[in-house]
Design a protein around this motif. Structure first.
Motif, PDB file in Angstrom:
ATOM      1  N   ILE A 915      -5.751  29.215  29.648  1.00  0.00           N
ATOM      2  CA  ILE A 915      -5.534  27.301  29.402  1.00  0.00           C
ATOM      3  C   ILE A 915      -6.144  26.808  30.337  1.00  0.00           C
ATOM      4  CG2 ILE A 915      -3.590  25.641  29.266  1.00  0.00           C
ATOM      5  CD1 ILE A 915      -3.632  27.484  27.209  1.00  0.00           C
ATOM      6  N   LEU A 916      -6.365  27.336  31.530  1.00  0.00           N
ATOM      7  CA  LEU A 916      -7.015  26.532  32.657  1.00  0.00           C
ATOM      8  C   LEU A 916      -8.579  26.180  32.316  1.00  0.00           C
ATOM      9  CD1 LEU A 916      -7.221  25.502  35.530  1.00  0.00           C
ATOM     10  CD2 LEU A 916      -7.793  27.844  36.307  1.00  0.00           C
ATOM     11  N   LEU A 917      -9.073  27.328  31.656  1.00  0.00           N
ATOM     12  CA  LEU A 917     -10.588  27.164  31.049  1.00  0.00           C
ATOM     13  C   LEU A 917     -10.873  26.187  30.284  1.00  0.00           C
ATOM     14  CD1 LEU A 917     -11.797  31.078  31.105  1.00  0.00           C
ATOM     15  CD2 LEU A 917     -12.351  29.304  32.725  1.00  0.00           C
ATOM     16  N   LEU A 918      -9.803  26.274  29.036  1.00  0.00           N
ATOM     17  CA  LEU A 918     -10.088  25.197  28.104  1.00  0.00           C
ATOM     18  C   LEU A 918      -9.857  23.743  28.760  1.00  0.00           C
ATOM     19  CD1 LEU A 918      -7.803  26.839  25.215  1.00  0.00           C
ATOM     20  CD2 LEU A 918     -10.441  26.697  25.479  1.00  0.00           C
ATOM     21  N   MET A 920     -10.820  22.878  31.842  1.00  0.00           N
ATOM     22  CA  MET A 920     -11.758  22.635  32.519  1.00  0.00           C
ATOM     23  C   MET A 920     -13.097  22.238  31.585  1.00  0.00           C
ATOM     24  SD  MET A 920     -11.832  25.688  35.299  1.00  0.00           S
ATOM     25  CE  MET A 920     -13.432  24.990  35.891  1.00  0.00           C
ATOM     26  N   PHE A 921     -13.103  22.661  30.312  1.00  0.00           N
ATOM     27  CA  PHE A 921     -14.302  22.450  29.690  1.00  0.00           C
ATOM     28  C   PHE A 921     -13.914  21.530  28.355  1.00  0.00           C
ATOM     29  CE2 PHE A 921     -15.488  26.491  31.854  1.00  0.00           C
ATOM     30  CZ  PHE A 921     -16.758  25.983  32.249  1.00  0.00           C
ATOM     31  N   THR A 922     -12.950  21.048  28.256  1.00  0.00           N
ATOM     32  CA  THR A 922     -12.372  20.032  27.262  1.00  0.00           C
ATOM     33  C   THR A 922     -12.111  18.677  28.026  1.00  0.00           C
ATOM     34  OG1 THR A 922     -10.426  20.747  26.869  1.00  0.00           O
ATOM     35  CG2 THR A 922     -11.700  21.800  25.440  1.00  0.00           C
ATOM     36  N   GLY A 923     -11.406  18.797  29.191  1.00  0.00           N
ATOM     37  CA  GLY A 923     -11.153  17.584  29.938  1.00  0.00           C
ATOM     38  C   GLY A 923      -9.874  17.322  29.310  1.00  0.00           C
ATOM     39  N   LEU A 924      -9.021  17.924  28.429  1.00  0.00           N
ATOM     40  CA  LEU A 924      -7.728  17.728  28.253  1.00  0.00           C
ATOM     41  C   LEU A 924      -6.668  18.565  28.717  1.00  0.00           C
ATOM     42  CD1 LEU A 924      -8.470  17.652  24.173  1.00  0.00           C
ATOM     43  CD2 LEU A 924      -8.317  15.676  25.762  1.00  0.00           C
ATOM     44  N   ARG A 925      -5.676  18.100  29.067  1.00  0.00           N
ATOM     45  CA  ARG A 925      -4.469  18.605  29.529  1.00  0.00           C
ATOM     46  C   ARG A 925      -3.708  19.260  28.359  1.00  0.00           C
ATOM     47  NH1 ARG A 925      -3.148  15.980  34.869  1.00  0.00           N
ATOM     48  NH2 ARG A 925      -4.026  14.028  34.872  1.00  0.00           N
ATOM     49  N   PRO A 926      -3.140  20.321  28.688  1.00  0.00           N
ATOM     50  CA  PRO A 926      -2.513  21.231  27.595  1.00  0.00           C
ATOM     51  C   PRO A 926      -1.205  20.403  27.168  1.00  0.00           C
ATOM     52  CG  PRO A 926      -2.106  22.311  29.620  1.00  0.00           C
ATOM     53  CD  PRO A 926      -2.999  21.372  29.932  1.00  0.00           C
ATOM     54  N   ALA A 941      -8.700  24.166  20.072  1.00  0.00           N
ATOM     55  CA  ALA A 941      -9.959  24.626  20.396  1.00  0.00           C
ATOM     56  C   ALA A 941     -10.332  25.766  19.394  1.00  0.00           C
ATOM     57  CB  ALA A 941      -9.832  25.506  21.941  1.00  0.00           C
ATOM     58  N   LYS A 942      -9.408  26.574  18.942  1.00  0.00           N
ATOM     59  CA  LYS A 942      -9.529  27.584  17.853  1.00  0.00           C
ATOM     60  C   LYS A 942     -10.034  27.023  16.638  1.00  0.00           C
ATOM     61  CE  LYS A 942      -7.030  31.285  15.690  1.00  0.00           C
ATOM     62  NZ  LYS A 942      -5.798  32.263  15.679  1.00  0.00           N
ATOM     63  N   VAL A 943      -9.703  25.931  16.403  1.00  0.00           N
ATOM     64  CA  VAL A 943     -10.094  25.374  14.767  1.00  0.00           C
ATOM     65  C   VAL A 943     -11.529  24.869  14.769  1.00  0.00           C
ATOM     66  CG1 VAL A 943      -9.891  23.020  13.701  1.00  0.00           C
ATOM     67  CG2 VAL A 943      -7.889  24.095  14.567  1.00  0.00           C
ATOM     68  N   VAL A 944     -12.290  24.785  16.108  1.00  0.00           N
ATOM     69  CA  VAL A 944     -13.499  24.294  16.110  1.00  0.00           C
ATOM     70  C   VAL A 944     -14.517  25.632  16.530  1.00  0.00           C
ATOM     71  CG1 VAL A 944     -13.175  21.932  16.375  1.00  0.00           C
ATOM     72  CG2 VAL A 944     -13.395  23.510  18.438  1.00  0.00           C
ATOM     73  N   PHE A 945     -13.858  26.636  17.064  1.00  0.00           N
ATOM     74  CA  PHE A 945     -14.583  27.740  17.741  1.00  0.00           C
ATOM     75  C   PHE A 945     -15.026  28.607  16.396  1.00  0.00           C
ATOM     76  CE2 PHE A 945     -15.269  31.850  19.472  1.00  0.00           C
ATOM     77  CZ  PHE A 945     -15.817  31.760  20.580  1.00  0.00           C
ATOM     78  N   PRO A 946     -16.487  29.006  16.418  1.00  0.00           N
ATOM     79  CA  PRO A 946     -17.550  28.932  17.589  1.00  0.00           C
ATOM     80  C   PRO A 946     -18.378  27.766  17.078  1.00  0.00           C
ATOM     81  CG  PRO A 946     -18.127  30.834  16.339  1.00  0.00           C
ATOM     82  CD  PRO A 946     -16.804  30.436  15.776  1.00  0.00           C
ATOM     83  N   GLU A 947     -18.465  27.398  15.831  1.00  0.00           N
ATOM     84  CA  GLU A 947     -19.463  26.620  15.349  1.00  0.00           C
ATOM     85  C   GLU A 947     -19.656  25.177  15.729  1.00  0.00           C
ATOM     86  OE1 GLU A 947     -17.728  28.575  13.439  1.00  0.00           O
ATOM     87  OE2 GLU A 947     -19.274  29.960  12.594  1.00  0.00           O
ATOM     88  N   ARG A 948     -18.163  24.575  16.025  1.00  0.00           N
ATOM     89  CA  ARG A 948     -18.382  23.258  16.366  1.00  0.00           C
ATOM     90  C   ARG A 948     -17.628  22.797  17.751  1.00  0.00           C
ATOM     91  NH1 ARG A 948     -14.862  20.767  13.004  1.00  0.00           N
ATOM     92  NH2 ARG A 948     -13.859  22.630  12.265  1.00  0.00           N
TER      93      ARG A 948
END
Length: 955
Positions: A915-918, A920-926, A941-948
């Motif tokens: 969750i911390l990594l997500l 860090m790289f999305t700028g969104l709090r959980p 994040a899962k919805v767009v991974f990996p193509e978008r």
């Protein structure tokens, strides 16, 4: 960096057919439909659209389907265009909407449909065979979904089809030969699927085809000769399959062809050389995964020669024949076709690497297109010299001739190629000196000239190559000194390898400028003098090899700043003095070789020295002590006769003194106990810290003074169980400290204090917040007082950088800083789970508990909720005591199993780290307000991974 560039360029390659399509198909402006519907619309189309909508189970973040309701005529629905007197649906376009569901067979009822574009969504299931009923269909675009099953053969009934794009799905089975009857088809795009079988020979029937892309599948067999019948073909990409046989001569009939890639689509391998130091990772960690063949998918296996008439393809821009083939094997004139390429005046990329071409390097190479930017002929059996006139290729940015049989000198004209970024000539038989004008190539990123017979000095002009990231000149016969100008290149980050030469003189102090350098290998030379103290300024260094030289003096203390160093080899030099204790405190150090020097004294026993297989100290006959496995003699004190006599007297006196001392201590202790009982809580005791030997004692009054009476101006943070203040102590432990004062009125504060003390008692790691001491005392009012004193972190918490207020509003973390911080946190958690005295679970991993020092190194802190797992329970099972403790974490970071009564485990920390990594790289709090109806950051994040993924990254 190499991986990022590889993915970027792979995406560009996959987009090339689209760029072509825009100019050849859509650009014509034909059949653009936008007419308004008439009043009497056909109900069949409406029902078909509603059935399609019913199959969509989620998605639609842009709300395009919100207009699909009874208040609007279906011809006014978003993505729908109608035409004709009665308003029949002509186009249905909903690309890149994140729609989730399956494709309804009812789409086959839109009998007037001309364009169906549902690309870049999340559709699953199969392609409905009912689409074959769309006899008017001109464009079918289902790219970049998750569609499986086979390609319906009855798509061949769509006789008007111009564009068939089914790329980047999970389609299986063969390419139906029936679709080769689509005489009007211009684009056939099947890249990145799991298709098998052969390319149908009937592909030659596609007389209108301009783009054929079926790479990255598992196609077998030969390239059919009939492909040469497609006279208008401009783009042919069939790389990364399992094709074999010879390249058909009929390809030379494709006079309109500008892109030809039939071997391995090695853009990844090509651009990995921008970070060529990855090749050297084998030394420490084995082959880097980005270089593993399976990462590129399948390989074609072509044999024979390249058709001599390929030069007739005058418009050719891209010719890629590279990749583990046997082209040219056994043919002395296998490179003869290059002469004909002189006619390809627009050629920009030419790659025949990793084949079996033999013979002399053709002089005609210098006459190729002046627009050529990539020339790749490495890993063949090519003889001769680099041709004079190479400077004619003025646009060259990549020149790779490595692993051949080339001889002669590196021509000075190479220095005139000022746009060069990668120059790779290693593994040949080149001789002579490195051209002195090589510094003219100011944009050079990678220079690999290792494993040749080069001699002379290293040109100081290399100091002008301000973009140089990696240089390898190892295994030559270079002599002279290492020029200081080279060591002033702060751009050097991936590696500097000068090993196995005859370099002399000292290592210049300018080496300290290489603050971003990962690897430094100077082994097997004749370097002398002391190891410069400035080497400690190379704080990114992870690999250091200076073995086989004549360095003297002691090992400098400044090397203790190399916190990330994992490999040090200083063997076979003339180093003297003691082995520094700090080497045992370098947590990342995994390999240390100090053998065959003149070191003396006791061998340390901490850190890497605990593992006898990780160190080598042979040939230092004056060393003693160390761990038993080293089998070194004990470190005995050799005293004089007078000292021996004195010791004889002491042996008599010491027992007597011990008895007297014990009586005195016992009396003092009894008197102190009496005073304590008498004075009670009015006495202000010093703190008893949770750490090891010689603790620093500190009182409430000292902490009170250090923080100006716990002033709000010194308040730097607040947590669940207390507040953190900045303070300056009188004692010599550093200028500034962070003081965490527990709020003992809060339920659980005492347990939190005890847990933090217990967790921090015996752990040491460079990525954990360092604790100086604790205070368990009373304040002047007689109330209990608990505090912890930590190292101060001037750059605050990761939370403040990810979600900046006024403090960091002017600057955001770069991607490099985020990667570095993520690595630091991972190292800390790995240490807690697997390398501390017992497995420790942090239980509250989140950005506010990750603190940053003055050089942005991350340190994990706040162990108030930590749990210590018993050794016998293993790393994934909580001890019995944890089951009775209510786990307190932070909403959004706590793993789901904790909320259902699950035991504390190291896996829980791993979930929080994810969750911390997500974040860090999305700028969104959980707990971001955009997540509604039970949605989470992980699902987001899962919805767009990996193509978008780019859609959710922090800009």
């Amino acid at each position: 960096m190499a991986n990022q560039l590889s993915h970027c360029c792979k995406s560009i390659l996959l987009l090339l057919p689209y760029l072509f399509l825009c100019t050849t198909v859509y650009g014509s402006g034909a059949d653009v439909i936008g007419a308004a519907p008439a009043l009497g619309s056909n109900a069949t189309d409406r029902l078909a659209l509603l059935a399609f909508k019913d199959q969509i189970i989620s998605g639609d973040p842009h709300g395009d389907l919100s207009s699909w309701n009874e208040t609007l005529h279906f011809c006014s629905w978003q993505g729908v265009t109608c035409a004709g007197r009665i308003g029949r649906v002509r186009t249905l376009e909903l690309p890149s909407q994140r729609l989730v569901g399956s494709l309804s067979p009812s789409l086959g009822n839109l009998t007037f449909l001309r364009e169906l574009n549902l690309g870049d969504n999340l559709f699953t299931g199969t392609i409905p065979p009912e689409l074959g009923k769309l006899s008017r269909l001109r464009t079918l675009n289902l790219t970049t979904n998750s569609l499986g099953g086979e390609i319906p053969a009855n798509l061949s009934n769509c006789k008007q089809l111009r564009v068939l794009d089914l790329g980047t799905n999970a389609l299986v089975g063969r390419i139906p030969s029936e679709i080769t009857n689509l005489s009007k088809l211009k684009l056939l795009y099947l890249l990145v699927n799991n298709l098998t079988g052969v390319i149908p020979p009937s592909v030659g029937n596609l007389s209108s085809l301009t783009v054929l892309a079926s790479g990255r599948n598992a196609l077998r067999g030969r390239i059919p000769e009939e492909i040469g019948l497609i006279s208008g073909l401009q783009f042919l990409q069939i790389a990364e399959n399992q094709l074999s046989g010879a390249i058909p001569k009929s390809l030379t009939n494709l006079s309109s062809l500008y892109f030809l890639a039939i071997a391995t689509n090695q853009l990844e391998g090509l651009l990995a050389d921008l970070g060529a130091a990855l090749l050297q990772l084998e030394t420490l960690y084995g082959t880097h995964p980005s270089l593993a063949p399976e990462r590129f998918g399948s390989y074609n296996h072509f044999i024979g020669s390249v058709p001599a008439g390929i030069g007739r393809l005058g418009g050719l821009l891209w010719l890629n024949l590279e990749g583990n083939n046997q082209l040219g094997a056994g043919e002395e004139d296998g490179l003869g076709f290059i002469v004909s390429l002189v006619n390809c005046t627009r050629l920009e990329m030419f790659d025949i690497g990793s084949n079996s071409f033999e013979g002399e390097m053709p002089a005609s190479l210098a006459n190729l297109s002046s627009r050529l930017s990539m020339l790749i002929m490495g890993d063949n059996l090519i003889r001769g010299s680099i041709p004079e006139g190479i400077e004619n290729l003025a646009s060259l940015s990549v020149l790779r001739l490595e692993s051949n049989l080339l001889s002669g000198r590196i021509p000075a004209s190479v220095g005139w190629l000022q746009g060069m970024q990668t120059l790779s000539l290693f593994g040949n038989r080149l001789s002579g000196q490195i051209p002195s004008n090589i510094g003219n190539i100011t944009r050079l990123n990678v220079l690999r000239i290792d494993s040749n017979d080069l001699e002379g000095g290293i040109p100081s002009s290399l100091g002008a190559c301000r973009s140089l990231q990696y240089m390898d000149a190892a295994q030559n016969m270079l002599n002279g000194t290492i020029p200081g100008q080279l060591l002033r290149l702060s751009s050097l980050s991936q590696g500097l390898r000068l090993s196995h030469n005859a370099l002399v003189g000292p290592l210049p102090a300018e080496v300290g400028n290489l603050k971003n350098l990962w690897q430094l290998d100077l082994s097997e030379n004749r370097l002398s003098g002391e190891v410069p103290a400035s080497l400690g300024d190379c704080q990114s260094l992870e690999y250091l090899d200076m073995s086989g030289n004549s360095f003297s003096g002691s090992i400098p203390s400044s090397l203790n700043k190399l916190k990330g160093i994992g490999y040090i080899d200083l063997s076979r030099n003339k180093l003297a003095g003691r082995i520094p204790e700090y080497l045992g405190q370098l947590q990342a150090l995994q390999h240390l070789n100090l053998s065959y020097n003149d070191l003396d004294g006791e061998v340390p026993q901490s850190g890497v020295f605990r593992n006898a297989s990780a160190i080598s100290i042979a040939g230092n006959i004056k060393l003693c002590g160390g761990v038993p496995r080293l089998r070194l003699p004990s470190c005995l004190n050799h005293t004089s006769a007078r000292t021996k006599n004195r010791n004889h007297v002491l042996r008599i006196l010491v027992p007597v003194l011990c008895v007297v001392s014990a009586l005195i201590v016992l009396s003092c202790a009894s008197f102190a106990a009496f005073l304590w009982i008498k004075k009670g809580s009015r006495r202000e005791p010093h703190c008893v810290p949770p750490l090891g030997t010689q603790p620093m004692l500190i009182s409430h009054s000292e902490l009170f003074r250090a923080t100006d009476g716990f002033s709000s101006e010194n308040l730097i943070g607040a947590g669940s169980y207390g507040s953190v203040y900045m303070g300056v102590l009188d004692q010599n432990i550093g200028n500034t400290v962070a003081i965490k004062v527990l709020n003992l009125e809060r339920t659980g504060a005492y347990k939190s204090f005890a847990a933090e003390c217990e967790a921090l008692r015996n752990i040491r790691h460079r990525n954990l917040v360092k604790i100086f001491t604790c205070c368990s005392s009373v304040d002047p009012s007689g109330n209990d007082f608990r505090a912890l004193v930590f190292e101060f972190m001037p750059n605050g918490s990761l939370e403040q950088w990810l979600h900046p207020g006024e403090r960091h509003a002017s600057r955001r973390l770069t991607i490099a800083e985020r990667l570095s911080i993520a690595t630091d946190v991972a190292c800390a958690i790995d240490y807690l789970h697997h390398h501390s005295h017992a497995s420790i679970v942090h239980c509250d991993l989140k950005p506010s508990n990750v603190l940053l020092d003055d050089d942005m190194t991350a340190h994990v802190g706040d162990f108030g909720l930590a749990r210590i797992l018993s050794d016998e329970m293993g790393a994934s099972t909580a001890p019995e005591q944890s089951k009775t403790v209510r786990v307190r974490g932070t909403i959004g970071y706590v793993p789901p199993e904790y909320g259902m009564g699950g035991d504390v485990s190291t896996e829980g920390d791993v979930y929080s780290y994810g969750i911390l990594l997500l974040e860090m790289f999305t700028g969104l709090r959980p707990t971001d307000g955009t997540f509604k109806d039970g949605s989470t950051l992980r699902e987001h994040a899962k919805v767009v991974f990996p193509e978008r993924v780019m859609e959710i990254l922090d800009p």
